[in-house]
Design an enzyme around this catalytic site. Structure first.
Site, PDB file in Angstrom:
ATOM      1  N   LYS A  81       0.823  -1.223   0.000  1.00 13.62           N
ATOM      2  CA  LYS A  81       0.000   0.000   0.000  1.00 13.62           C
ATOM      3  C   LYS A  81       0.853   1.267   0.000  1.00 13.62           C
ATOM      4  O   LYS A  81       0.346   2.345  -0.268  1.00 13.62           O
ATOM      5  CB  LYS A  81      -1.001   0.008   1.150  1.00 13.62           C
ATOM      6  CG  LYS A  81      -0.443   0.090   2.550  1.00 13.62           C
ATOM      7  CD  LYS A  81      -1.602   0.065   3.549  1.00 13.62           C
ATOM      8  CE  LYS A  81      -1.213  -0.131   4.984  1.00 13.62           C
ATOM      9  NZ  LYS A  81      -0.454   0.893   5.635  1.00 13.62           N
ATOM     10  N   ASP A  82       2.174   1.151   0.300  1.00 14.68           N
ATOM     11  CA  ASP A  82       3.059   2.321   0.252  1.00 14.68           C
ATOM     12  C   ASP A  82       3.585   2.612  -1.152  1.00 14.68           C
ATOM     13  O   ASP A  82       4.161   3.678  -1.390  1.00 14.68           O
ATOM     14  CB  ASP A  82       4.278   2.118   1.174  1.00 14.68           C
ATOM     15  CG  ASP A  82       3.897   2.052   2.650  1.00 14.68           C
ATOM     16  OD1 ASP A  82       2.827   2.597   2.999  1.00 14.68           O
ATOM     17  OD2 ASP A  82       4.655   1.470   3.436  1.00 14.68           O
ATOM     18  N   ARG A 129      -8.617   8.060   4.637  1.00 13.38           N
ATOM     19  CA  ARG A 129      -9.514   6.987   4.176  1.00 13.38           C
ATOM     20  C   ARG A 129     -10.281   6.391   5.356  1.00 13.38           C
ATOM     21  O   ARG A 129     -11.494   6.189   5.304  1.00 13.38           O
ATOM     22  CB  ARG A 129      -8.698   5.883   3.484  1.00 13.38           C
ATOM     23  CG  ARG A 129      -9.469   4.593   3.236  1.00 13.38           C
ATOM     24  CD  ARG A 129      -8.546   3.455   2.811  1.00 13.38           C
ATOM     25  NE  ARG A 129      -7.562   3.103   3.826  1.00 13.38           N
ATOM     26  CZ  ARG A 129      -7.796   2.318   4.878  1.00 13.38           C
ATOM     27  NH1 ARG A 129      -8.993   1.810   5.067  1.00 13.38           N
ATOM     28  NH2 ARG A 129      -6.832   2.064   5.740  1.00 13.38           N
ATOM     29  N   ARG A 130      -9.548   6.098   6.437  1.00 18.46           N
ATOM     30  CA  ARG A 130     -10.214   5.538   7.618  1.00 18.46           C
ATOM     31  C   ARG A 130     -11.157   6.571   8.240  1.00 18.46           C
ATOM     32  O   ARG A 130     -12.268   6.235   8.651  1.00 18.46           O
ATOM     33  CB  ARG A 130      -9.174   5.086   8.645  1.00 18.46           C
ATOM     34  CG  ARG A 130      -8.416   3.830   8.230  1.00 18.46           C
ATOM     35  CD  ARG A 130      -7.294   3.489   9.212  1.00 18.46           C
ATOM     36  NE  ARG A 130      -6.640   2.237   8.833  1.00 18.46           N
ATOM     37  CZ  ARG A 130      -5.333   1.990   8.983  1.00 18.46           C
ATOM     38  NH1 ARG A 130      -4.547   2.924   9.509  1.00 18.46           N
ATOM     39  NH2 ARG A 130      -4.827   0.831   8.620  1.00 18.46           N
ATOM     40  N   ARG A 151       0.436   9.919  14.082  1.00 20.81           N
ATOM     41  CA  ARG A 151       1.506   9.267  13.316  1.00 20.81           C
ATOM     42  C   ARG A 151       2.288   8.377  14.261  1.00 20.81           C
ATOM     43  O   ARG A 151       2.042   8.343  15.454  1.00 20.81           O
ATOM     44  CB  ARG A 151       2.448  10.320  12.714  1.00 20.81           C
ATOM     45  CG  ARG A 151       1.958  10.869  11.388  1.00 20.81           C
ATOM     46  CD  ARG A 151       3.137  11.240  10.493  1.00 20.81           C
ATOM     47  NE  ARG A 151       3.974  10.075  10.196  1.00 20.81           N
ATOM     48  CZ  ARG A 151       5.141  10.159   9.587  1.00 20.81           C
ATOM     49  NH1 ARG A 151       5.636  11.321   9.242  1.00 20.81           N
ATOM     50  NH2 ARG A 151       5.847   9.074   9.323  1.00 20.81           N
ATOM     51  N   ARG A 157       1.329   4.272  18.539  1.00 19.16           N
ATOM     52  CA  ARG A 157      -0.117   4.459  18.351  1.00 19.16           C
ATOM     53  C   ARG A 157      -0.924   3.764  19.440  1.00 19.16           C
ATOM     54  O   ARG A 157      -1.851   4.343  20.002  1.00 19.16           O
ATOM     55  CB  ARG A 157      -0.524   3.956  16.958  1.00 19.16           C
ATOM     56  CG  ARG A 157       0.083   4.799  15.851  1.00 19.16           C
ATOM     57  CD  ARG A 157      -0.344   4.338  14.474  1.00 19.16           C
ATOM     58  NE  ARG A 157       0.418   5.030  13.446  1.00 19.16           N
ATOM     59  CZ  ARG A 157      -0.046   5.298  12.232  1.00 19.16           C
ATOM     60  NH1 ARG A 157      -1.259   4.937  11.901  1.00 19.16           N
ATOM     61  NH2 ARG A 157       0.705   5.922  11.356  1.00 19.16           N
ATOM     62  N   CYS A 244      -9.534  12.773  -8.743  1.00 27.27           N
ATOM     63  CA  CYS A 244      -9.897  13.274  -7.426  1.00 27.27           C
ATOM     64  C   CYS A 244      -8.772  12.995  -6.448  1.00 27.27           C
ATOM     65  O   CYS A 244      -7.965  12.099  -6.649  1.00 27.27           O
ATOM     66  CB  CYS A 244     -11.197  12.640  -6.934  1.00 27.27           C
ATOM     67  SG  CYS A 244     -11.001  11.089  -6.083  1.00 27.27           S
TER      68      CYS A 244
END
Length: 319
Positions: A81-82, A129-130, A151, A157, A244
């Site tokens: 995903k990176d 997104r989340r 972050r 986290r 977008c």
């Protein structure tokens, strides 16, 4: 004479080292060669800026790719995903191994699930997104939550919850699985509630495009269904990015009749971070057998989403 060790470029985080170590073991098995990890610090590791501000795309990848091109390492492992959606000509995506759990998860105080969070709960995530999907879910279920941009690595986290600064944080299941902390999860978020990032849970193994022998060896680790799925997801992302800059979630999964895989379903979502507007669509078709077919599946769904207004949902992501 023994062949020299293969050098695997990896980020230095605990998660990156864990997933690179797993790939190193697998590569050793298929090549019969030892693999040594070469730790590389990326811009995304040193910058304290919010990921949405520094662009997000490629910040964890560029330094690893530079090391590949210069010959300092033989291959590199990325969280898929990176990876930016455009593949450089001088590098080959040699393998996409079997995907881990793609879902997002919640780690909340007092063992709470998402539905049990109190009104006004502070939920930490660095991902627009989340935020978009969590806020939309909360709105539709009469909940009020406050999403807080955070972050840091997994320890940092989860630490916000332990210290009482946040009620919950949202993370990727795959990361917690890979570092052996999945037992700390208090809720697995259904993909019907939160679609993951394109490629989430999958790894990318990359090497120089002209190293045919290594490409052939690494290809043994490739999972064709995972590759087809993430190719479709990333094609959707690339097509939406053109139209977008809003937060995008996507997941392709294969459907079976109990015995045989029959079709692939691709779901996509794009929305405003406050969750007030979401465009969510899906499409189902034959399992792609080629890269081009997987790309076409993603582009088709993106076109439908853009037609339904996805282009109007401009997020805060810096272009």
């Amino acid at each position: 004479m023994t062949e020299q060790a293969l050098r695997l470029g990896t980020r230095r985080s605990k998660l990156a080292m864990a997933q690179s170590g797993q790939v190193a073991d697998a590569v050793s098995q298929v090549t019969g060669r030892t693999v040594e990890l070469v730790e590389i610090t990326t811009y995304g590791d040193t910058s304290r800026e919010n990921l949405a501000q520094i662009g997000g795309t490629g910040v964890f990848v560029t330094a690893l790719r530079d090391a590949l091109v210069s010959g300092d390492v033989d291959f590199a492992v990325h969280s898929l995903k990176d990876l930016p959606t455009a593949q450089p000509d001088d590098l080959a995506l040699a393998a996409v191994p079997l995907r881990e759990d793609p879902r997002d998860i919640l780690v909340a105080r007092d063992g709470l699930t998402f539905a049990q969070l109190p009104d006004g709960a502070r939920v930490g995530t660095g991902s627009p997104r989340r935020m978009a999907q969590l806020n939309a879910y909360a709105r539709s279920h009469g909940m009020t939550i406050e999403t807080v941009a955070i972050r840091g690595n997994i320890d940092t986290r989860i630490g916000y919850v332990g210290k009482g600064e946040l009620d919950a944080v949202v993370l990727a299941a795959a990361g917690l699985n890979r570092i052996g902390r999945i037992d700390e999860v208090t809720d697995f978020l259904s993909v019907d509630t939160v679609l993951p990032a394109p490629g989430q849970g999958a790894l990318a193994i990359e090497c120089a495009a002209d190293n045919a022998d290594l490409i052939a060896s690494l290809a043994e680790l490739d999972d064709p269904f995972t590759r087809a799925a993430v190719t479709a997801e990333r094609s959707l992302l690339a097509a939406l990015e053109a139209g977008c800059s809003a937060p995008v979630g996507a997941l392709a999964d294969v459907l079976n009749d109990g015995r045989n895989v029959t079709e692939m379903r691709l779901r996509g979502v794009v929305g405003t971070t406050d969750g007030s507007t979401l465009v969510q669509l899906s499409t189902t078709g034959p399992v792609p057998e080629t890269h081009d077919q997987a790309m076409a599946l993603g582009r088709e769904l993106a076109a439908e989403m853009l037609a339904k207004g996805a282009a109007g949902l401009m997020g805060e992501r810096a272009l």
